[in-house]
Design an enzyme around this catalytic site. Structure first.
Site, mmCIF file in Angstrom:
data_model
loop_
_atom_site.group_PDB
_atom_site.id
_atom_site.type_symbol
_atom_site.label_atom_id
_atom_site.label_comp_id
_atom_site.label_asym_id
_atom_site.label_seq_id
_atom_site.Cartn_x
_atom_site.Cartn_y
_atom_site.Cartn_z
ATOM 1 N N ARG A 50 16.740 54.660 48.705
ATOM 2 C CA ARG A 50 15.413 54.876 49.267
ATOM 3 C C ARG A 50 15.011 53.723 50.212
ATOM 4 O O ARG A 50 14.197 53.893 51.103
ATOM 5 C CB ARG A 50 14.405 55.000 48.136
ATOM 6 C CG ARG A 50 13.407 56.096 48.473
ATOM 7 C CD ARG A 50 12.186 56.027 47.653
ATOM 8 N NE ARG A 50 12.459 56.114 46.228
ATOM 9 C CZ ARG A 50 11.828 56.931 45.429
ATOM 10 N NH1 ARG A 50 10.963 57.785 45.910
ATOM 11 N NH2 ARG A 50 12.037 56.909 44.138
ATOM 12 N N ASP A 92 15.195 60.157 50.074
ATOM 13 C CA ASP A 92 14.443 60.310 48.837
ATOM 14 C C ASP A 92 15.164 61.378 48.008
ATOM 15 O O ASP A 92 15.430 62.480 48.508
ATOM 16 C CB ASP A 92 13.025 60.763 49.225
ATOM 17 C CG ASP A 92 12.136 60.937 48.015
ATOM 18 O OD1 ASP A 92 12.676 61.033 46.895
ATOM 19 O OD2 ASP A 92 10.905 60.983 48.200
ATOM 20 N N LYS A 156 25.669 55.906 31.594
ATOM 21 C CA LYS A 156 24.761 55.921 30.468
ATOM 22 C C LYS A 156 23.419 55.336 30.891
ATOM 23 O O LYS A 156 23.374 54.656 31.903
ATOM 24 C CB LYS A 156 25.368 55.177 29.291
ATOM 25 C CG LYS A 156 25.613 53.695 29.563
ATOM 26 C CD LYS A 156 25.971 52.975 28.325
ATOM 27 C CE LYS A 156 24.737 52.743 27.466
ATOM 28 N NZ LYS A 156 24.622 51.376 26.961
ATOM 29 N N ASP A 243 22.050 51.973 22.227
ATOM 30 C CA ASP A 243 22.612 51.309 23.406
ATOM 31 C C ASP A 243 24.112 51.043 23.250
ATOM 32 O O ASP A 243 24.850 51.113 24.230
ATOM 33 C CB ASP A 243 21.862 49.978 23.627
ATOM 34 C CG ASP A 243 22.358 49.221 24.852
ATOM 35 O OD1 ASP A 243 22.467 49.854 25.922
ATOM 36 O OD2 ASP A 243 22.631 48.009 24.745
ATOM 37 N N HIS A 248 29.904 52.753 22.877
ATOM 38 C CA HIS A 248 31.050 51.840 22.879
ATOM 39 C C HIS A 248 31.709 51.716 21.494
ATOM 40 O O HIS A 248 32.915 51.815 21.361
ATOM 41 C CB HIS A 248 30.645 50.455 23.374
ATOM 42 C CG HIS A 248 29.917 50.468 24.688
ATOM 43 N ND1 HIS A 248 30.203 51.367 25.684
ATOM 44 C CD2 HIS A 248 28.901 49.698 25.167
ATOM 45 C CE1 HIS A 248 29.411 51.134 26.732
ATOM 46 N NE2 HIS A 248 28.609 50.141 26.430
ATOM 47 N N LYS A 352 22.703 41.524 19.951
ATOM 48 C CA LYS A 352 22.432 40.605 21.067
ATOM 49 C C LYS A 352 21.901 39.273 20.544
ATOM 50 O O LYS A 352 21.460 39.183 19.398
ATOM 51 C CB LYS A 352 21.384 41.218 21.992
ATOM 52 C CG LYS A 352 21.876 42.504 22.630
ATOM 53 C CD LYS A 352 21.291 42.702 24.003
ATOM 54 C CE LYS A 352 21.761 43.989 24.616
ATOM 55 N NZ LYS A 352 23.110 43.946 25.118
HETATM 56 C C1 BG6 Z 1 26.135 48.207 28.130
HETATM 57 C C2 BG6 Z 1 24.887 47.982 27.340
HETATM 58 O O1 BG6 Z 1 26.546 49.539 28.025
HETATM 59 O O2 BG6 Z 1 27.169 47.362 27.662
HETATM 60 C C3 BG6 Z 1 24.491 46.519 27.399
HETATM 61 O O3 BG6 Z 1 23.841 48.773 27.855
HETATM 62 C C4 BG6 Z 1 25.629 45.627 26.996
HETATM 63 O O4 BG6 Z 1 23.360 46.275 26.565
HETATM 64 C C5 BG6 Z 1 26.893 45.977 27.771
HETATM 65 O O5 BG6 Z 1 25.256 44.283 27.229
HETATM 66 C C6 BG6 Z 1 28.083 45.214 27.227
HETATM 67 O O6 BG6 Z 1 29.165 45.431 28.061
HETATM 68 P P1 BG6 Z 1 30.281 44.318 28.219
HETATM 69 O O7 BG6 Z 1 31.303 44.934 29.101
HETATM 70 O O8 BG6 Z 1 29.599 43.136 28.839
HETATM 71 O O9 BG6 Z 1 30.787 44.018 26.854
#
Ligand code: BG6
Length: 490
Positions: A50, A92, A156, A243, A248, A352
């Site tokens: 944009r 847009d 994601k 998340d 993962h 985290k």
């Molecule tokens: C992302 C998450 O998918 O993966 C993040 O949204 C996270 O919160 C990240 O920090 C971690 O990825 P990597 O490759 O740094 O381990």
């Protein structure tokens, strides 16, 4: 980027081209593919955003970010050759004329027929963009009867629960065939994660031991030192389970626990992952609560060291709702409901603002019987533990016992393989994924049924946490080691 790959020329369209993802990951990955000779010289990159940029201005901005984020350094000649093939289109995403303009550009005879549409935009915009592409006649439907291929790449977060993920898939499937929807989980692009399959199914030493008869427990963890920082707006509505666990960690679990696929065909492999997902347990709310721990960081210091940088509490991060109950750490012990792994605990942990950054899978093998070689302090033998380290210090480590020379006792040792020490280029996850998407190989992308099964499991966990008897969030100072599961669940 497989050895046998011959790159295909593609029209690579990035929506959300002025966002962080494009600047930090997508464009640097295209550059590194080009540098390694894996991007066809005829590939064209059309960037839609944009912000008011000329193509020239956009290229300069991307040169700066590529200099900063390319993991191989920067080569001016490679960049200049790539930059010539990058164009910018101000548009847009709500406006049909954007897609009409794109359609005109793609119709040019210099544009390769294989088309990729990368949605580097917020998930609320996915359906709108997919629909816009389809309406302009440049999506899957337009290509079915011709030699060209058209794919949609989505990032994601893919929904925030089962029903939203399902609704999203339904909307995208209106405009694209499921086989042309490439859902990214960047963990699958990591070399060390792919190695899980190679290691498991290419070594006759371990394969026969990979089951409940020999494995005592498996730990899968992705620990991060970074705090939520500026991502509070997104993260507060997600938390560690949505998340990280839903995607993962559950993907790592699938690759650790799946049966060998009948071939390396994408569907064969994804079918096997779905079988693991269908063996995820159906615990009651009480069981889930007893087997899991939710944590949230309070103020602390990086690495837990007095001299470490100060980290504020989660609740003080920008855009986090006052009184938020979002978790920044989750640990969970589960047992798969299948033949191979019945009764083997899998302990999943992620969070985290922890003391260390460490992503690894540890497989603990059962000890040998008897006490022939008890340790000097009377305890049993050290376990054989196979550690597959995803990051940092990517490698494989196997702990074993050996005799101490000159005395009749054993001591623990370790066999180590380090990816960094072994020669070879370690592509970044996005390089591999973009290369595969261009080649049309969906092996490392998530199918709709995978994401739905993983959401169904995480929904059950979230419901349990929302139930009246659920234990409270456990607070941990930023920079501390990961909180421990309750004693019964360790
Ligand atoms: C992302 C998450 O998918 O993966 C993040 O949204 C996270 O919160 C990240 O920090 C971690 O990825 P990597 O490759 O740094 O381990």
């Amino acid at each position: 980027m497989k050895e046998e790959d011959v790159p295909i020329a593609a029209s690579f369209v990035i929506f959300g081209a002025t966002g962080d993802l494009a600047a930090r990951k997508i464009v640097p990955a295209l550059y590194n593919l080009a540098r390694g000779g894996h991007l066809h010289p005829g590939t064209r990159v059309l960037c839609v955003g944009r912000k008011e940029f000329t193509s020239e201005g956009y290229r300069s901005a991307m040169e700066l970010s590529t200099r900063q984020f390319s993991h191989t350094g920067f080569d001016q000649e490679t960049w200049d050759a790539l930059a010539q093939r990058i164009d910018y289109l101000v548009g847009d995403l709500d406006d049909e004329s954007t897609y009409a303009m794109l359609s005109t550009m793609l119709a040019d005879s210099s544009m390769p027929e294989t088309r990729l549409f990368y949605l580097a935009v917020g998930p609320d915009q996915f359906p709108r963009v997919a629909y816009g592409i389809a309406r302009a006649g440049i999506g899957t439907a337009a290509c079915h009867d011709t030699a060209c291929a058209t794919r949609l790449i989505v990032e994601k977060p893919y929904g925030r629960d089962l029903s939203s993920a399902r609704a999203l898939s339904e909307k995208l499937q209106h405009s694209f065939d499921e086989r042309d929807i490439f859902r990214i989980d960047h963990y699958l692009g990591k070399e060390t994660v792919q190695n899980l399959l190679y290691f498991r199914f290419a070594n006759s030493v371990f394969e026969p031991l990979w089951n409940r008869n020999y494995i005592e427990r498996v730990e899968i963890e992705v620990l991060e030192t970074v705090s939520v920082g500026s991502r509070g707006g997104y993260y507060d509505g997600a938390g560690a389970a949505r998340d990280m666990l839903q995607n993962h960690l559950i993907q790592l679990l699938c690759l650790t626990a799946m049966e060998p696929p009948s071939s390396m065909d994408p569907e064969a492999l994804r079918d096997e992952k779905v079988k693991v997902l269908s063996a995820l347990p159906h615990y009651s709310a009480e069981e889930f609560c007893a087997r899991s721990l939710r944590g949230r960081y309070v103020a602390g210091r990086q690495g837990g060291r007095p001299e470490g940088q100060a980290i504020g509490a989660y609740l003080s991060e920008p855009k986090v709702a006052p009184g938020s109950m979002t978790e920044t750490f989750v640990a969970l012990r589960l047992e798969l409901d299948n033949w191979r792994f019945a009764g083997v605990p899998f302990i999943l942990r992620t969070g985290k603002a922890l003391e260390r950054q460490q992503s690894e899978i540890r497989v603990y093998f059962k000890p040998t019987p008897g006490r022939l070689f008890a340790m000097p302090d009377g305890s049993g033998l050290g376990r054989n533990v196979l550690t597959l380290r995803i990051q940092p210090d990517e490698g494989l480590f196997l702990s074993f016992n050996a005799k101490v020379p000159g005395v009749a006792r054993v001591a623990g040792h370790e066999l180590r393989f380090s990816y960094r020490e072994a020669e070879g280029y370690m592509p970044e996850a996005y390089e591999r994924l973009i290369d595969d998407a261009i080649a049309g190989d969906s092996t490392l992308f998530i199918r709709a049924d995978e994401t739905e099964a993983a959401w169904a499991f995480v929904d059950r966990l979230e419901e349990a946490w929302a139930s009246p008897g659920a234990p409270p969030l456990v607070e941990y100072p930023a920079g501390s080691p990961p909180p421990e599961l309750p004693p019964g669940a360790r």
